[in-house]
Design a protein around this motif. Structure first.
Motif, PDB file in Angstrom:
ATOM      1  N   HIS A  75      -5.868   7.372   5.729  1.00  0.00           N
ATOM      2  CA  HIS A  75      -5.381   6.376   5.302  1.00  0.00           C
ATOM      3  C   HIS A  75      -4.627   7.069   3.816  1.00  0.00           C
ATOM      4  O   HIS A  75      -5.491   7.764   3.399  1.00  0.00           O
ATOM      5  N   THR A 101      -4.338   5.493  -0.299  1.00  0.00           N
ATOM      6  CA  THR A 101      -4.291   4.304  -0.852  1.00  0.00           C
ATOM      7  C   THR A 101      -3.792   4.566  -1.737  1.00  0.00           C
ATOM      8  O   THR A 101      -3.844   5.400  -2.597  1.00  0.00           O
ATOM      9  N   HIS A 146      -6.442  -4.063  -0.705  1.00  0.00           N
ATOM     10  CA  HIS A 146      -6.957  -2.865  -0.093  1.00  0.00           C
ATOM     11  C   HIS A 146      -5.750  -2.307   0.517  1.00  0.00           C
ATOM     12  O   HIS A 146      -5.858  -1.914   1.441  1.00  0.00           O
ATOM     13  N   TYR A 181      -2.692   0.083   2.241  1.00  0.00           N
ATOM     14  CA  TYR A 181      -3.016   1.553   3.016  1.00  0.00           C
ATOM     15  C   TYR A 181      -1.875   1.411   4.165  1.00  0.00           C
ATOM     16  O   TYR A 181      -1.116   1.005   4.194  1.00  0.00           O
TER      17      TYR A 181
END
Length: 366
Positions: A100, A102, A341, A343
């Motif tokens: 991921h 972020t 959060h 992502y």
């Protein structure tokens, strides 16, 4: 037709371009930050595609426009403003880990911008392609709407690089959305000595909230949701003023008209209270019919690709309302828009860039 698997994109280069965008924070309405962000967006476009990316100044900050020359055929549409205030990057830095990426804005929608640019960079022929990256989508697109509509009509097809829907689905329909502000004027008085001498704006606001909520028709996709309220100054003063902010989502033009008329007709319940209403359903609904043709092409290019109608609005609402074929949700696969959060899924980046290339090629040769 299926997507050309030979289309080459460099995921590491995409991530580095994404880092450059994310690490130049770009909160809406911060003109200095947006000016810096626009320059980085322009630099990424020019370095990958050549030519010149023009900064279009506006009261909301610079929009970025690029053209591949020739007769306009397709508009790549996105925005570089984000919802996160300056300083978010220090608390939540750009990070690549566990498949991921972020950081603030990676999904909404800087990742989509990078995928679009790199997808176009894989094409030898970019004629007829325009890119427009605006500075105010997150706050209503008031300064960019006219330009968006102008270029959409000129090009005749629009690909919007907002983040994908759940599971990587494209966004084939969107609700119309808007914000209303109901301002209530009452009359102050001493809450202990003579409460009856006042006109309590907070009580009037409570009546209005119930009236407003009753306007919703969720069974046909209309939601009317009071979201912010304020009233009063001191605990021993009858409130003289109150405000209620309301989020509205609709699926049809008829509901847009009904809701706007209903807000205009709101009337006070208390003698002496006055009401003023501002706002509208500023983004018209994006019907699924606007995406049907382009979505069929996307499904041929990427079999198994799904489409979903969603509640959130984008600049694609404006272009679809003009009758211009519009396909949305072509940006990053991931989630957590507007949240800590947020992502982006790295594994999907190359495939989405290839999808851009395939769609553009198909449109160019119509």
């Amino acid at each position: 037709m299926t997507m050309h698997k030979t289309t080459q994109v460099n995921v590491d280069a995409m991530i580095e371009d994404l880092r450059a965008l994310v690490e130049t924070e770009s909160p809406s309405r911060d003109l200095d930050a947006l000016a810096a962000s626009a320059k980085v967006v322009a630099a990424v476009i020019e370095s990958r595609l050549g030519g010149r990316a023009v900064l279009v100044e506006s009261e909301a900050g610079p929009h970025v426009h690029w053209s591949g020359g020739g007769d306009p055929r397709v508009l790549i549409l996105g925005h570089h403003d984000t919802v996160f205030p300056l300083g978010t990057l220090e608390r939540r830095p750009f990070r690549v880990a566990d498949g991921h990426v972020t950081g603030p804005g990676v999904f909404d929608m800087l990742g989509g911008l990078v995928q679009a640019v790199h997808g176009l960079a894989s094409l030898e022929d970019r004629s007829g392609v325009e890119i427009l990256i605006t500075a105010d989508e997150e706050v209503g697109s008031h300064s960019s709407r006219a330009l968006i509509e102008e270029r959409a009509l000129a090009c005749g097809a629009v690909l919007v690089f907002e983040g994908a829907a759940d599971g990587g689905a494209l966004k084939t329909g969107r609700k119309g959305c808007g914000t209303f502000r109901v301002s209530i004027a009452g009359r102050a008085s001493h809450a202990g000595l003579e409460p009856a001498a006042g006109v309590n704006a907070l009580i009037e606001a409570a009546h209005q909230v119930l009236d407003i909520t009753a306007l919703g028709r969720p069974e046909i996709g209309t939601t009317v949701t009071p979201t912010v309220a304020s009233a009063g100054t001191l605990d021993n003063v009858v409130p003289a003023e109150a405000t209620v902010v309301v989020d509205v989502r609709v699926e049809s033009a008829g509901e847009k008209e009904r809701i706007e008329s209903a807000f205009a007709a709101l009337a006070p319940h208390l003698d002496g209270a006055r009401i003023a209403v501002t706002g509208a359903v500023g983004r018209p609904p994006m019907p699924e019919s606007a995406a049907a043709g382009l979505f069929a092409v996307a499904q041929r290019l990427l079999p198994g690709l799904e489409g979903k109608a969603v509640g959130g609005g984008s600049d694609g609402n404006f272009t679809a309302a003009l009758g211009v074929p519009t396909l949305d949700g072509l940006g990053a696969v991931g989630g957590g828009a507007h949240a800590d959060h947020e992502y982006l899924v790295i594994e999907a980046m190359a495939e989405r860039a290839q999808l851009v290339a395939g769609l553009v090629t198909e449109i160019q040769h119509r």
